[in-house]
Design a protein around this motif. Structure first.
Motif, PDB file in Angstrom:
ATOM      1  N   GLN A  12       0.758  -1.300   0.059  1.00 33.96           N
ATOM      2  CA  GLN A  12      -0.055  -0.161  -0.076  1.00 33.96           C
ATOM      3  C   GLN A  12       0.729   1.067   0.026  1.00 33.96           C
ATOM      4  O   GLN A  12       0.393   2.168  -0.732  1.00 33.96           O
ATOM      5  CB  GLN A  12      -0.950   0.068   1.118  1.00 33.96           C
ATOM      6  CG  GLN A  12      -1.714   1.188   1.124  1.00 33.96           C
ATOM      7  CD  GLN A  12      -2.768   1.204   2.169  1.00 33.96           C
ATOM      8  OE1 GLN A  12      -3.692   0.326   2.225  1.00 33.96           O
ATOM      9  NE2 GLN A  12      -3.006   2.098   3.004  1.00 33.96           N
ATOM     10  N   ILE A  51      -4.554  -1.989  -9.112  1.00 35.36           N
ATOM     11  CA  ILE A  51      -6.093  -1.998  -8.554  1.00 35.36           C
ATOM     12  C   ILE A  51      -6.762  -3.117  -9.138  1.00 35.36           C
ATOM     13  O   ILE A  51      -7.842  -3.229  -8.580  1.00 35.36           O
ATOM     14  CB  ILE A  51      -6.534  -0.658  -9.428  1.00 35.36           C
ATOM     15  CG1 ILE A  51      -5.818   0.615  -8.624  1.00 35.36           C
ATOM     16  CG2 ILE A  51      -7.928  -0.493  -9.232  1.00 35.36           C
ATOM     17  CD1 ILE A  51      -5.811   2.069  -9.479  1.00 35.36           C
ATOM     18  N   ASN A  56      -9.503  -3.801  -1.821  1.00 32.57           N
ATOM     19  CA  ASN A  56      -9.703  -2.871  -0.710  1.00 32.57           C
ATOM     20  C   ASN A  56      -8.574  -1.726  -1.250  1.00 32.57           C
ATOM     21  O   ASN A  56      -7.884  -0.997  -0.197  1.00 32.57           O
ATOM     22  CB  ASN A  56      -9.428  -3.257   0.743  1.00 32.57           C
ATOM     23  CG  ASN A  56     -10.714  -4.173   1.089  1.00 32.57           C
ATOM     24  OD1 ASN A  56     -11.724  -3.910   0.669  1.00 32.57           O
ATOM     25  ND2 ASN A  56     -10.118  -5.326   1.770  1.00 32.57           N
ATOM     26  N   PHE A  58      -9.189   0.868  -2.598  1.00 34.46           N
ATOM     27  CA  PHE A  58      -9.547   2.346  -2.216  1.00 34.46           C
ATOM     28  C   PHE A  58      -9.994   2.546  -0.757  1.00 34.46           C
ATOM     29  O   PHE A  58     -11.141   1.941  -0.493  1.00 34.46           O
ATOM     30  CB  PHE A  58     -10.866   2.493  -3.111  1.00 34.46           C
ATOM     31  CG  PHE A  58     -10.527   2.543  -4.569  1.00 34.46           C
ATOM     32  CD1 PHE A  58      -9.879   3.604  -5.364  1.00 34.46           C
ATOM     33  CD2 PHE A  58     -11.102   1.454  -5.384  1.00 34.46           C
ATOM     34  CE1 PHE A  58      -9.445   3.351  -6.627  1.00 34.46           C
ATOM     35  CE2 PHE A  58     -10.431   1.315  -6.744  1.00 34.46           C
ATOM     36  CZ  PHE A  58      -9.799   2.365  -7.192  1.00 34.46           C
ATOM     37  N   ASN A  59      -9.253   3.085  -0.135  1.00 30.42           N
ATOM     38  CA  ASN A  59      -9.523   3.161   1.385  1.00 30.42           C
ATOM     39  C   ASN A  59      -9.003   4.914   1.789  1.00 30.42           C
ATOM     40  O   ASN A  59      -8.693   5.584   1.084  1.00 30.42           O
ATOM     41  CB  ASN A  59      -8.570   2.160   2.207  1.00 30.42           C
ATOM     42  CG  ASN A  59      -7.169   2.294   1.863  1.00 30.42           C
ATOM     43  OD1 ASN A  59      -6.628   3.338   2.185  1.00 30.42           O
ATOM     44  ND2 ASN A  59      -6.858   1.143   1.494  1.00 30.42           N
ATOM     45  N   THR A  62      -5.382   5.727   0.673  1.00 28.61           N
ATOM     46  CA  THR A  62      -5.068   5.662  -0.740  1.00 28.61           C
ATOM     47  C   THR A  62      -5.887   6.681  -1.568  1.00 28.61           C
ATOM     48  O   THR A  62      -5.469   7.304  -2.552  1.00 28.61           O
ATOM     49  CB  THR A  62      -5.167   4.438  -1.277  1.00 28.61           C
ATOM     50  OG1 THR A  62      -6.489   3.824  -1.205  1.00 28.61           O
ATOM     51  CG2 THR A  62      -4.187   3.589  -0.647  1.00 28.61           C
ATOM     52  N   PHE A  63      -7.229   6.910  -1.029  1.00 32.29           N
ATOM     53  CA  PHE A  63      -8.182   7.695  -1.934  1.00 32.29           C
ATOM     54  C   PHE A  63      -7.782   9.094  -1.959  1.00 32.29           C
ATOM     55  O   PHE A  63      -7.965   9.680  -3.351  1.00 32.29           O
ATOM     56  CB  PHE A  63      -9.687   7.557  -1.204  1.00 32.29           C
ATOM     57  CG  PHE A  63     -10.779   7.935  -2.213  1.00 32.29           C
ATOM     58  CD1 PHE A  63     -11.238   7.214  -3.164  1.00 32.29           C
ATOM     59  CD2 PHE A  63     -11.242   9.308  -2.050  1.00 32.29           C
ATOM     60  CE1 PHE A  63     -12.246   7.377  -4.011  1.00 32.29           C
ATOM     61  CE2 PHE A  63     -12.504   9.620  -2.765  1.00 32.29           C
ATOM     62  CZ  PHE A  63     -12.708   8.686  -3.779  1.00 32.29           C
ATOM     63  N   ILE A  66      -5.155   8.900  -4.690  1.00 28.77           N
ATOM     64  CA  ILE A  66      -5.728   8.774  -5.980  1.00 28.77           C
ATOM     65  C   ILE A  66      -6.551   9.901  -6.754  1.00 28.77           C
ATOM     66  O   ILE A  66      -6.058  10.115  -7.990  1.00 28.77           O
ATOM     67  CB  ILE A  66      -6.786   7.221  -6.096  1.00 28.77           C
ATOM     68  CG1 ILE A  66      -5.824   6.268  -5.462  1.00 28.77           C
ATOM     69  CG2 ILE A  66      -7.505   7.186  -7.408  1.00 28.77           C
ATOM     70  CD1 ILE A  66      -6.947   4.995  -5.141  1.00 28.77           C
TER      71      ILE A  66
END
Length: 109
Positions: A12, A51, A56, A58-59, A62-63, A66
């Motif tokens: 991550q 991706i 998971n 998108f948390n 990380t959001f 991104i």
């Protein structure tokens, strides 16, 4: 490094670092920095693969990264028109004009 070369708990953080690397805009009209552009292209491919193959992604951590990477690449000024404003585009006669950054932007889209 590639995602496969780091342990699962470190992936991550590597993902976030690759997002930050790809958030730097590049001038594709300038033919220099070819190596850096290829590194960015390869990193975008690795991000897409990560991706698509990881749950998971998108948390909360990380959001924001991104969104920042997408914003830095997609929200930019348009290139100057190659034809006068009054000229009509004829798809059968006129060649399409491609964005110089498209090889990278297609992965962001």
């Amino acid at each position: 490094p590639a995602f496969k070369d780091v342990s699962a708990p470190e992936r991550q953080q590597l993902f976030i670092k690759k997002l930050q690397l790809c958030a730097w805009p590049m001038d594709f009209a300038d033919q220099s920095d070819v190596r850096e552009k290829e590194i960015k292209r390869q990193s975008l491919l690795e991000i897409m693969d990560y991706i698509n193959n990881t749950k998971n992604v998108f948390n909360e951590q990380t959001f924001p990264e991104i969104i920042q990477m997408i914003a830095q690449n997609l929200f930019r000024g348009l290139a100057p028109a190659s034809q006068p404003a009054h000229a009509q585009y004829d798809p059968e006669e006129d060649e399409p004009v491609l964005e110089p950054a498209w090889p990278h932007l297609q992965y962001v889209y």
